[in-house]
Write a protein that holds these residues in place. Sequence first.
Motif, mmCIF file in Angstrom:
data_model
loop_
_atom_site.group_PDB
_atom_site.id
_atom_site.type_symbol
_atom_site.label_atom_id
_atom_site.label_comp_id
_atom_site.label_asym_id
_atom_site.label_seq_id
_atom_site.Cartn_x
_atom_site.Cartn_y
_atom_site.Cartn_z
ATOM 1 N N UNK A 118 56.089 139.833 62.794
ATOM 2 C CA UNK A 118 55.016 138.262 63.055
ATOM 3 C C UNK A 118 54.756 137.959 63.913
ATOM 4 N N UNK A 119 55.835 137.895 64.695
ATOM 5 C CA UNK A 119 55.682 137.778 66.470
ATOM 6 C C UNK A 119 54.465 138.451 66.540
ATOM 7 N N UNK A 120 55.007 139.579 67.217
ATOM 8 C CA UNK A 120 54.518 141.304 67.478
ATOM 9 C C UNK A 120 53.406 141.735 67.352
ATOM 10 N N UNK A 121 53.450 141.418 66.289
ATOM 11 C CA UNK A 121 51.638 141.466 65.826
ATOM 12 C C UNK A 121 50.407 140.564 65.544
ATOM 13 N N UNK A 122 51.059 138.945 65.959
ATOM 14 C CA UNK A 122 50.473 138.260 66.558
ATOM 15 C C UNK A 122 50.188 138.035 67.925
ATOM 16 N N UNK A 123 50.663 138.729 68.297
ATOM 17 C CA UNK A 123 50.604 138.809 69.811
ATOM 18 C C UNK A 123 49.770 140.220 70.395
ATOM 19 N N UNK A 124 49.917 141.366 69.360
ATOM 20 C CA UNK A 124 48.662 142.311 69.643
ATOM 21 C C UNK A 124 47.055 141.237 68.498
ATOM 22 N N UNK A 175 40.741 139.948 63.385
ATOM 23 C CA UNK A 175 41.163 141.042 64.684
ATOM 24 C C UNK A 175 42.184 141.662 63.630
ATOM 25 N N UNK A 176 42.258 143.225 63.694
ATOM 26 C CA UNK A 176 43.544 144.407 63.140
ATOM 27 C C UNK A 176 43.604 144.955 64.259
ATOM 28 N N UNK A 177 44.932 144.922 64.445
ATOM 29 C CA UNK A 177 45.193 145.493 65.934
ATOM 30 C C UNK A 177 45.299 146.981 66.092
ATOM 31 N N UNK A 178 45.403 147.650 64.754
ATOM 32 C CA UNK A 178 45.202 149.101 64.190
ATOM 33 C C UNK A 178 44.216 149.974 63.805
ATOM 34 N N UNK A 179 43.144 148.754 64.015
ATOM 35 C CA UNK A 179 41.994 149.199 63.574
ATOM 36 C C UNK A 179 40.231 148.846 64.588
ATOM 37 N N UNK A 180 39.869 149.583 65.229
ATOM 38 C CA UNK A 180 38.180 148.973 65.959
ATOM 39 C C UNK A 180 37.544 147.617 64.682
ATOM 40 N N UNK A 181 38.452 147.621 63.503
ATOM 41 C CA UNK A 181 37.610 146.927 62.560
ATOM 42 C C UNK A 181 38.290 145.821 62.404
ATOM 43 N N UNK A 182 37.521 145.083 61.506
ATOM 44 C CA UNK A 182 38.715 143.577 61.456
ATOM 45 C C UNK A 182 38.874 143.729 59.874
#
Length: 244
Positions: A81-87, A185-192
């Motif tokens: 969760x922390x890693x994803x939150x940073x992204x 914001x979604x770190x794996x997509x260009x869309x939210x």
Amino acid sequence: MEHAPCISQIATLLADPKRSAMMWALMDGIARQSEELALLAGLSPSSANAHLGRLFSGGLLKIEERGRKRFYRLAAPEVGAAVEALASATLASSPGNIAQVFKRTSALAKVQAAPSSLLRARLCEEHFGGTLAADLFQRLLDSGWIEQLDKRILVTHKGANQLASHGVFVQALAHSSTQVACACPDWSERRPHLGGTLGAALLQLFIQSGWLSVSGDSRALQVTPTGVRELDLFGKAPELEMAL
């Protein structure tokens, strides 16, 4: 401030691109050998072992002994969760509107080291993210269930009625201190994808309906065959559903 948590050690560990690449590869909760992680991060086995040793000593990873082999996995779901939150914070902190943010962060959006299951559908705080979530957000916009005004996401009258038919009542969600809906914001997509209490409510609905399921320590969400079909239809305008 004597009781404030010290985050500098973790920040230092995650700042290295090779270590962060190995962390991405473990985000689906699956334990992997150092040789596989070395390949994913483009490291020699000895260098990978050194980096993994630092991540283990820092409390971010745990080791599983399987015979003579050692497997690494995230120490706890909170680490993922922390890693994803940073992204996500990297995207959200960029100046400009959300479309410009995603355009400028295409390199981050690819995240080639992340497992495909994690890219498709995953837990993102209390809602869900990934390709399926971003697709759903766009369908809700196109069908007029939600609308975007500047950086605000509003549920329309039509959307509130449609959601109520599925047992999700927007008026009840509005009593929470959290936003009802927001573009996360979604770190794996260009869309939210959809965040807020509505995003959390939809995740619970999809899990209770048997469309999505959570497995073990993984942040990846499993999509059932029924879920593949129903998620593709959810939020589509009636005229679009009739055309299928």
